[in-house]
Design a protein around this motif. Structure first.
Motif: not given
Ligand SMILES: Cc1cc2nc3c(=O)[nH]c(=O)nc-3n(C[C@H](O)[C@H](O)[C@H](O)COP(=O)(O)OP(=O)(O)OC[C@H]3O[C@@H](n4cnc5c(N)ncnc54)[C@H](O)[C@@H]3O)c2cc1C
Length: 312
Positions: A140-141, A189, A192-193, A195-198, A201
């Motif tokens: 998890s984040i 920030k 998170v960014s 992890t959003e780009q792949g 985690r």
């Protein structure tokens, strides 16, 4: 009623196996699912379970349910059925604590849910006798929660103790320190960014600072909890972990009041003297026979606590 086996050790509590045999079952946590103490700015210690959870009390006695009985019950396997009264229970627990007869204290267990900065978790996890299950930063984040000490809690490096801080540093430097923490947190920030780009985690978290909060379930028996508290309430322990230890002590004290009283009397607020120190007291010497300056300082601290220092 169950008949005692010939030669077996069967206490009165064992003989009363059903409420109709004459007892009331009461919850040591008073029916609460969770008892929580807030610690630092975002942390907590929450007591979520205890063993024994349900205990027998005399019907209508108004007796507060306590888990101290589980210590006594275990000890009586060693010492026999001889002592049964509450005053004798207290004496027995105090005797066990004084003489480091530790296993009966392992019969009581507590389970906590705790949240603490990662740099405190690293100290805490060294207590190997607990069972721990931690939040997974792989799965998890990590939540956006960072520890910021109050300005007063930003300490100056101690000159005598390399591991510790002492009084507060000046306000301007404290503020500079807090700004430095805030800058480190700006990585969040990006974490998170990424992890959003792949980015996975488990790797992305590597850039986060250790004042980030983590959390875990921590289950431990009373003997080892008291050992933890003895080390982590001590003034040599870091201020932040001492706050957690204080919260933990406050949570368990109402449930094992006699054991905690004995712990305070014989461990926490007691003192261990070395042979050199005993010799110094016997001979009326202000100093102990050693060239080790740290040991001398520790002895002077003890003399102060004993009220025999020269500047009385
Ligand atoms: C003020 C302070 C400063 C510290 N500084 C440092 C430091 O600079 N560096 C550092 O690395 N650590 C440091 N520690 C951590 C310390 O060395 C211990 O690891 C920690 O306090 C846990 O203590 P423990 O091993 O007694 O507890 P637990 O792990 O809970 O063990 C409880 C008891 O079980 C027994 N036990 C457990 N596991 C074993 C085993 N494998 N073999 C034998 N007996 C075992 C021992 O009797 C032990 O006392 C510090 C601790 C304190 C309180």
């Amino acid at each position: 009623m169950i008949e005692p086996k010939p030669g077996g050790v069967v206490t009165e509590a064992y003989l009363r196996v059903k409420p109709e045999d004459g007892y009331e079952l009461r919850d040591v946590m008073g029916g609460d699912l969770r008892r929580e103490v807030r610690v630092l700015d975002h942390g907590f210690v929450a007591l979520v379970d205890a063993m024994p959870r349900m205990v027998a009390v005399e019907p209508g006695s108004g007796e507060a349910p306590s888990a101290d009985g589980a210590i006594v019950q275990a000890a009586r396997v060693s010492y026999g059925v001889g002592t049964k009264k509450v005053s004798e229970d207290r004496g027995l627990i105090r005797y066990l604590m004084r003489h480091r007869h530790t296993t009966p204290f392992e019969m009581v267990e507590f389970k906590f849910h705790c949240s603490m900065p990662i740099f405190i978790a690293r100290q805490w996890i060294r207590h190997r006798t607990a069972n721990v299950n931690e939040y997974s930063g792989r799965y998890s984040i990590m939540p956006d929660r960072f520890y910021h000490p109050t300005v007063d809690a930003v300490r100056k490096q101690s000159k005598t103790n390399r591991q510790g801080g002492e009084e507060s540093i000046d306000a301007a430097t404290a503020q500079q320190f807090l700004d430095y923490l805030t800058r480190a947190e700006e990585h969040y920030k990006e974490y998170v960014s990424l992890t959003e780009q792949g980015v996975t985690r488990e790797l992305a978290r590597a850039g986060l600072p250790v004042n980030l909060y983590t959390e875990w379930y921590w289950k431990c028996d009373l003997h080892n909890i008291l050992h933890f508290l003895n080390l982590r309430l001590d003034e040599h322990a870091q201020l932040e972990i001492r706050e957690y230890a204080r919260a933990m002590l406050a949570l368990i004290e109402p449930i094992v009041p006699v054991a905690v009283e004995a712990f305070r009397d014989y461990m926490l607020e007691g003192m261990r003297l070395t042979r050199l120190e005993i010799d110094a007291i016997r001979n009326g010497n202000p100093e102990i026979e050693t060239t080790n300056s740290r040991e001398q300082r520790e002895w002077q601290d003890k003399r102060g606590r004993l009220g025999i220092s020269d500047d009385r």
